[in-house]
Design an enzyme around this catalytic site. Sequence first.
Site, PDB file in Angstrom:
ATOM      1  N   LYS A 137       0.898  -1.202   0.102  1.00  0.00           N
ATOM      2  CA  LYS A 137      -0.148   0.162  -0.038  1.00  0.00           C
ATOM      3  C   LYS A 137       0.935   1.240  -0.045  1.00  0.00           C
ATOM      4  O   LYS A 137       0.773   2.206  -0.854  1.00  0.00           O
ATOM      5  CB  LYS A 137      -0.963   0.105   1.120  1.00  0.00           C
ATOM      6  CG  LYS A 137      -1.744   1.151   1.282  1.00  0.00           C
ATOM      7  CD  LYS A 137      -2.724   1.200   2.569  1.00  0.00           C
ATOM      8  CE  LYS A 137      -1.839   1.945   3.560  1.00  0.00           C
ATOM      9  NZ  LYS A 137      -2.676   2.188   4.860  1.00  0.00           N
ATOM     10  N   ASP A 155      -6.485   0.959   0.815  1.00  0.00           N
ATOM     11  CA  ASP A 155      -6.585   1.445   2.408  1.00  0.00           C
ATOM     12  C   ASP A 155      -8.062   0.895   2.733  1.00  0.00           C
ATOM     13  O   ASP A 155      -8.773   0.428   1.884  1.00  0.00           O
ATOM     14  CB  ASP A 155      -6.182   2.974   2.552  1.00  0.00           C
ATOM     15  CG  ASP A 155      -7.527   3.928   1.934  1.00  0.00           C
ATOM     16  OD1 ASP A 155      -8.468   3.218   1.097  1.00  0.00           O
ATOM     17  OD2 ASP A 155      -7.298   5.094   2.368  1.00  0.00           O
TER      18      ASP A 155
END
Length: 269
Positions: A137, A155
């Site tokens: 991420k 997320d």
Amino acid sequence: MAKGAKVTAGTKVESRTALVRRARRINRELAEVYPYAHPELDFENAFQLVVATVLSAQTTDLRVNQTTPALFAKYPTPEDLAVADPEQVEEILRPTGFFRAKTKSVIGLSKALVADFGGEVPGRLEDLVKLPGVGRKTAFVVLGNAFGRPGITVDTHFQRLVRRWKWTEETEPDKIEAAVGALFPKSDWTMLSHHVIFHGRRICHARKPACGACPIAPLCPAYGEGETDPEKARKLLKYEKGGYPGQRLNPPQAYLDAGGKPAPPLGSA
């Protein structure tokens, strides 16, 4: 999901082709609603972005943005942060929570940047994920926003919305990334991430989505999970949509032009 597979959208069975069309239309409409969508962490270079993204774990971008000015003023380069006194860094990072672990990560990744990459943030996924505290991420945030290389940022907001929209039923971030990535051209991935995350923060909230104020309500199989009355829904809007300050102390001009307000510095009234 295999080509030609079908998913359920509401009470209807949706073909793979219809899913792709609906997903891309949602992204197009969100692009019109949020033409100023951007990463909501303040940064001036790739080093600041990777550090800020690591610090954003389990806290808000706002709190990170209020904390990093002091950090980067004292330690502007990887070389500076690599030799920093951990106790001094911990004191600066205390407001972000989990400050001891985060101090270890940012000092560790700074040491790795100096030792392995000449003090420069690498522009490849396989190199970024080797840095302490940096997962996929964080790596995609850096690649997309510091290097202009497409990536999907999965997320909590992104995970919640793509499942609400029935784009995928996957629950693991890497599988969500793959499933959603297959619905869009690679060139769309970075801005898609911004559009979805912006919408999740402003309108499609976890507990009380503002369905009655949602611009993509006709395309959403989860419409009705939140407040559908337009007046009541408008009261749930956040950030520039609700007239409140955003996450960044130094937001892009386009955001300010759209009515967004800068966030206040740490400790201000």
